[in-house]
Design a protein around this motif. Structure first.
Motif, PDB file in Angstrom:
ATOM      1  N   UNK A  81       0.840  -1.194   0.000  1.00 14.37           N
ATOM      2  CA  UNK A  81       0.000   0.000   0.000  1.00 14.37           C
ATOM      3  C   UNK A  81       0.877   1.248   0.000  1.00 14.37           C
ATOM      4  N   UNK A  82       0.325   2.326  -0.520  1.00  7.89           N
ATOM      5  CA  UNK A  82       0.966   3.634  -0.419  1.00  7.89           C
ATOM      6  C   UNK A  82       0.368   4.321   0.802  1.00  7.89           C
ATOM      7  N   UNK A  83       1.233   4.762   1.717  1.00 11.37           N
ATOM      8  CA  UNK A  83       0.781   5.364   2.970  1.00 11.37           C
ATOM      9  C   UNK A  83       1.188   6.831   3.009  1.00 11.37           C
TER      10      UNK A  83
ATOM     11  N   UNK B 136      -0.870  -1.122  -4.304  1.00  8.17           N
ATOM     12  CA  UNK B 136      -0.013  -1.183  -5.493  1.00  8.17           C
ATOM     13  C   UNK B 136       0.616  -2.571  -5.572  1.00  8.17           C
ATOM     14  N   UNK B 137       1.125  -2.916  -6.756  1.00  6.28           N
ATOM     15  CA  UNK B 137       1.785  -4.222  -6.865  1.00  6.28           C
ATOM     16  C   UNK B 137       3.205  -4.134  -6.303  1.00  6.28           C
ATOM     17  N   UNK B 138       3.777  -5.293  -6.023  1.00  6.73           N
ATOM     18  CA  UNK B 138       5.081  -5.366  -5.368  1.00  6.73           C
ATOM     19  C   UNK B 138       6.174  -4.672  -6.180  1.00  6.73           C
ATOM     20  N   UNK B 139       6.169  -4.865  -7.485  1.00 10.04           N
ATOM     21  CA  UNK B 139       7.199  -4.261  -8.332  1.00 10.04           C
ATOM     22  C   UNK B 139       7.151  -2.734  -8.262  1.00 10.04           C
ATOM     23  N   UNK B 140       5.948  -2.177  -8.330  1.00  7.91           N
ATOM     24  CA  UNK B 140       5.793  -0.721  -8.256  1.00  7.91           C
ATOM     25  C   UNK B 140       6.207  -0.208  -6.879  1.00  7.91           C
ATOM     26  N   UNK B 141       5.843  -0.934  -5.825  1.00 12.95           N
ATOM     27  CA  UNK B 141       6.213  -0.532  -4.466  1.00 12.95           C
ATOM     28  C   UNK B 141       7.725  -0.507  -4.303  1.00 12.95           C
ATOM     29  N   UNK B 142       8.400  -1.556  -4.758  1.00 14.57           N
ATOM     30  CA  UNK B 142       9.861  -1.618  -4.625  1.00 14.57           C
ATOM     31  C   UNK B 142      10.546  -0.527  -5.431  1.00 14.57           C
ATOM     32  N   UNK B 143      10.052  -0.272  -6.642  1.00 15.90           N
ATOM     33  CA  UNK B 143      10.631   0.778  -7.482  1.00 15.90           C
ATOM     34  C   UNK B 143      10.467   2.150  -6.822  1.00 15.90           C
ATOM     35  N   UNK B 144       9.291   2.422  -6.300  1.00 17.84           N
ATOM     36  CA  UNK B 144       9.034   3.706  -5.639  1.00 17.84           C
ATOM     37  C   UNK B 144       9.891   3.862  -4.387  1.00 17.84           C
ATOM     38  N   UNK B 145      10.002   2.792  -3.593  1.00 18.34           N
ATOM     39  CA  UNK B 145      10.789   2.844  -2.370  1.00 18.34           C
ATOM     40  C   UNK B 145      12.253   3.129  -2.682  1.00 18.34           C
ATOM     41  N   UNK B 146      12.789   2.447  -3.696  1.00 21.49           N
ATOM     42  CA  UNK B 146      14.195   2.678  -4.079  1.00 21.49           C
ATOM     43  C   UNK B 146      14.407   4.118  -4.520  1.00 21.49           C
ATOM     44  N   UNK B 147      13.483   4.647  -5.325  1.00 26.34           N
ATOM     45  CA  UNK B 147      13.605   6.019  -5.792  1.00 26.34           C
ATOM     46  C   UNK B 147      13.579   6.993  -4.607  1.00 26.34           C
TER      47      UNK B 147
END
Length: 95
Positions: free
Chosen positions: A48-50, A59-70
């Motif tokens: 989830x986006x918090x 959100x899906x796992x891939x999008x979450x990981x990409x956003x977190x890294x950025x």
């Protein structure tokens, strides 16, 4: 700037007499509470986006990981990490 941070739901429970659905959300090793009122379909294991303690979308796992890294690269997670250290009890001083 207002940001929503991606995290993974680790557990869900009801608080305040069952009125509020809350989750323990893992943000890269840091766990925080978040309301699930805006995403009633969210389940344990979902990402989830918090934003300010409220999960605003799933959100899906891939999008979450990409956003977190950025966010990590641009230094926007420093406040989250610093806040977790402030919130954590210190056994040397909290007696």
């Amino acid at each position: 700037m207002c940001l929503a941070i991606p995290g993974k739901i680790k557990s869900i429970d009801y608080q305040y007499g069952g009125a509020v659905r809350m989750a323990k959300v893992l943000f890269g090793g840091i766990t925080k509470d978040a309301s699930l009122d805006m995403v009633p379909h969210a389940q344990v294991g979902d990402y989830v986006l918090v934003h300010v303690g409220v999960a605003i979308s799933v959100v899906d796992e891939e999008e979450a990981e990409k956003s977190f890294r950025y966010l990590q690269e641009i230094g926007e997670l420093d406040e989250l990490i610093d806040a977790s250290q402030i919130d954590a009890p210190n056994p040397d001083t909290d007696r």
